[in-house]
Write a protein that holds these residues in place. Structure first.
Motif, PDB file in Angstrom:
ATOM      1  N   GLU A   1      51.108 -26.618  17.495  1.00 36.49           N
ATOM      2  CA  GLU A   1      50.065 -26.678  18.800  1.00 36.49           C
ATOM      3  C   GLU A   1      49.714 -25.543  19.199  1.00 36.49           C
ATOM      4  O   GLU A   1      48.370 -25.266  19.338  1.00 36.49           O
ATOM      5  CB  GLU A   1      50.778 -27.351  19.733  1.00 36.49           C
ATOM      6  CG  GLU A   1      50.779 -29.074  19.748  1.00 36.49           C
ATOM      7  CD  GLU A   1      51.408 -29.636  21.024  1.00 36.49           C
ATOM      8  OE1 GLU A   1      51.994 -30.377  20.714  1.00 36.49           O
ATOM      9  OE2 GLU A   1      51.367 -29.175  22.151  1.00 36.49           O
ATOM     10  N   ASP A   2      50.616 -24.184  19.255  1.00 35.79           N
ATOM     11  CA  ASP A   2      50.283 -23.068  19.474  1.00 35.79           C
ATOM     12  C   ASP A   2      48.935 -22.696  18.595  1.00 35.79           C
ATOM     13  O   ASP A   2      48.189 -22.058  19.195  1.00 35.79           O
ATOM     14  CB  ASP A   2      51.509 -22.099  19.444  1.00 35.79           C
ATOM     15  CG  ASP A   2      52.448 -22.524  20.602  1.00 35.79           C
ATOM     16  OD1 ASP A   2      52.237 -23.317  21.412  1.00 35.79           O
ATOM     17  OD2 ASP A   2      53.441 -21.737  20.469  1.00 35.79           O
TER      18      ASP A   2
ATOM     19  N   GLN B   1      46.934 -24.297  16.817  1.00 40.04           N
ATOM     20  CA  GLN B   1      45.556 -24.966  17.058  1.00 40.04           C
ATOM     21  C   GLN B   1      44.813 -24.577  18.449  1.00 40.04           C
ATOM     22  O   GLN B   1      43.859 -24.197  18.473  1.00 40.04           O
ATOM     23  CB  GLN B   1      45.992 -26.544  17.053  1.00 40.04           C
ATOM     24  CG  GLN B   1      44.628 -27.201  17.006  1.00 40.04           C
ATOM     25  CD  GLN B   1      45.019 -28.739  16.698  1.00 40.04           C
ATOM     26  OE1 GLN B   1      46.045 -29.099  16.705  1.00 40.04           O
ATOM     27  NE2 GLN B   1      43.796 -28.968  15.990  1.00 40.04           N
ATOM     28  N   SER B   2      45.632 -24.294  19.577  1.00 40.29           N
ATOM     29  CA  SER B   2      45.097 -24.045  20.855  1.00 40.29           C
ATOM     30  C   SER B   2      44.767 -22.610  20.836  1.00 40.29           C
ATOM     31  O   SER B   2      43.883 -22.049  21.549  1.00 40.29           O
ATOM     32  CB  SER B   2      46.115 -24.312  22.041  1.00 40.29           C
ATOM     33  OG  SER B   2      47.347 -23.659  21.844  1.00 40.29           O
ATOM     34  N   ALA B   3      45.019 -21.715  20.155  1.00 36.61           N
ATOM     35  CA  ALA B   3      44.812 -20.245  19.703  1.00 36.61           C
ATOM     36  C   ALA B   3      43.317 -20.267  19.133  1.00 36.61           C
ATOM     37  O   ALA B   3      42.870 -19.141  18.738  1.00 36.61           O
ATOM     38  CB  ALA B   3      45.923 -19.476  19.281  1.00 36.61           C
ATOM     39  N   GLY B   4      43.141 -21.470  18.326  1.00 36.10           N
ATOM     40  CA  GLY B   4      41.656 -21.352  17.627  1.00 36.10           C
ATOM     41  C   GLY B   4      42.261 -20.811  16.098  1.00 36.10           C
ATOM     42  O   GLY B   4      40.945 -20.969  15.644  1.00 36.10           O
TER      43      GLY B   4
ATOM     44  N   TYR C   1      46.935 -21.295  10.363  1.00 38.64           N
ATOM     45  CA  TYR C   1      47.002 -22.890   9.881  1.00 38.64           C
ATOM     46  C   TYR C   1      47.783 -23.056   8.328  1.00 38.64           C
ATOM     47  O   TYR C   1      48.667 -23.854   8.502  1.00 38.64           O
ATOM     48  CB  TYR C   1      45.581 -23.479   9.683  1.00 38.64           C
ATOM     49  CG  TYR C   1      45.636 -24.626   8.914  1.00 38.64           C
ATOM     50  CD1 TYR C   1      45.653 -25.811   9.503  1.00 38.64           C
ATOM     51  CD2 TYR C   1      45.418 -24.711   7.365  1.00 38.64           C
ATOM     52  CE1 TYR C   1      45.695 -27.316   8.963  1.00 38.64           C
ATOM     53  CE2 TYR C   1      45.128 -25.959   6.947  1.00 38.64           C
ATOM     54  CZ  TYR C   1      45.406 -26.977   7.453  1.00 38.64           C
ATOM     55  OH  TYR C   1      45.456 -28.205   6.689  1.00 38.64           O
TER      56      TYR C   1
ATOM     57  N   TRP D   1      42.602 -22.408  13.512  1.00 38.99           N
ATOM     58  CA  TRP D   1      42.331 -23.742  12.728  1.00 38.99           C
ATOM     59  C   TRP D   1      41.309 -23.924  11.974  1.00 38.99           C
ATOM     60  O   TRP D   1      40.247 -24.342  12.648  1.00 38.99           O
ATOM     61  CB  TRP D   1      42.582 -25.064  13.886  1.00 38.99           C
ATOM     62  CG  TRP D   1      43.395 -26.238  13.394  1.00 38.99           C
ATOM     63  CD1 TRP D   1      42.728 -26.958  12.714  1.00 38.99           C
ATOM     64  CD2 TRP D   1      44.591 -26.412  13.032  1.00 38.99           C
ATOM     65  NE1 TRP D   1      43.586 -28.141  12.149  1.00 38.99           N
ATOM     66  CE2 TRP D   1      44.806 -27.702  12.514  1.00 38.99           C
ATOM     67  CE3 TRP D   1      45.641 -25.674  13.576  1.00 38.99           C
ATOM     68  CZ2 TRP D   1      46.138 -28.147  12.354  1.00 38.99           C
ATOM     69  CZ3 TRP D   1      47.114 -26.332  13.234  1.00 38.99           C
ATOM     70  CH2 TRP D   1      47.121 -27.661  12.598  1.00 38.99           C
TER      71      TRP D   1
END
Ligand code: NAI
Ligand code: 15L
Length: 262
Positions: free
Chosen positions: A233-234, A236-239, A171, A241
């Motif tokens: 997006e990548d 965030q979707s990888a967690g 992030y 965040w």
């Protein structure tokens, strides 16, 4: 340039510079304390410990520019930081003074201001707030560069690099990322601009979330081309965040603010 010295040439950014900056000088003099492999055409390999003043003096002799990437790049023991980043830098500047004052690109770090909150406005004139001994050593480097400029006219680009990796992976790096391409173009501008002086430059790509502005160094003609935005997006979707109380979303220096002193 006839000869550009790259210190830390075996490190991550050193490898990028070695591969992508061959056009900047007839000869690249590559130095590190770690293995540099074998020399390619147009390269000279000069292993050297930055803490050794005589070796550093010989290293700098006959160079027209210095890309200084060598040293400790993370929070480590004070002894290691002292030898490489403090004594080593003093050796480099004394060697430059003895050998014609080649222009220096100093790889500084965002960790000189790491304890600022991410919402706090920070510019190149803000008081330093280092987030560890590594950051403190980079404050020393900035002060040394400015002192040698004011006293001897030694030109240095003090580059507060954000996070220079192949791509942003968390992030915080959506704000701090410097792409390899933008790193390379910044080095080019630093050595091409007719009058450099001793500016403080933020080494950051054109990320829309970035905290730092380079409006004060427009004369360099450097405009970063890449942006971390595309990776949000990548990440965030990888967690990757963090919530609002995590150091990665609180402090400009991120997790370094939590490192123990060793
Ligand atoms: P790195 O750790 O991969 O490379 C540093 C190199 O310096 C290593 O190859 C190491 O062997 C060498 N070195 C360490 N101590 C030495 C000594 N006493 N004498 C000679 N060489 C020595 O670091 P990286 O990522 O390539 O960074 C390069 C420079 O940029 C460092 O000064 C670092 O502090 C700075 N920087 C890097 C950032 C990044 O995101 N990669 C961010 C901010 C600053
Ligand atoms: C630095 O100064 C370090 O050299 C690098 O390893 C990263 O931690 C970078 O800053 C960063 O802040 O992401």
């Amino acid at each position: 340039m006839k000869r550009l010295l790259i210190t830390g040439a075996a490190g991550s950014l050193g490898k990028v510079a070695r591969a992508r900056l061959t056009h900047l000088a007839e000869t690249l003099r590559l130095s590190d304390i770690s293995d540099l492999g074998s020399a390619k055409p147009g390269e000279e390999l000069v292993p050297c410990d930055l803490a050794d003043p005589n070796a550093v003096s010989a290293l700098v002799e006959d160079c027209d520019g210095i890309l200084h990437l060598g040293g400790i790049s993370t929070e480590q023991s004070f002894e290691a930081i002292l030898n490489a980043n403090i004594i080593g830098l003093r050796n480099l500047y004394e060697a430059a003074r003895a050998h014609g004052q080649p222009r220096i690109f100093f790889a500084g770090s965002n960790h000189v201001i790491g304890f600022y909150r991410q919402q706090e406005p920070v510019d190149h004139n803000s008081p330093v707030r280092p987030d560890g001994m590594y950051g403190v050593s980079k404050c020393f480097g900035e002060a040394l560069a400015r002192f040698y400029f004011d006293k001897f006219g030694q030109e240095t680009a003090i580059v507060r690099i954000g996070s220079c990796f192949e791509k942003p992976t968390d992030y915080r790096m959506l704000a701090t990322w410097l792409s390899y391409g933008d790193f390379v173009s910044l080095v080019e501008r630093v050595f091409e601009v007719p009058n450099l002086g001793c500016p403080t430059i933020w080494g950051v790509s054109a990320n829309s979330r970035r905290w730092w502005s380079n409006d004060h160094v427009r004369y360099l003609g450097w405009s970063p081309k890449d942006s971390a935005d595309a990776y949000a997006e990548d990440i965030q979707s990888a967690g990757n965040w963090p919530d609002a109380s995590h150091p990665l979303s609180m402090f400009q220096g991120g997790n370094n603010t939590q490192d123990p002193l060793t």
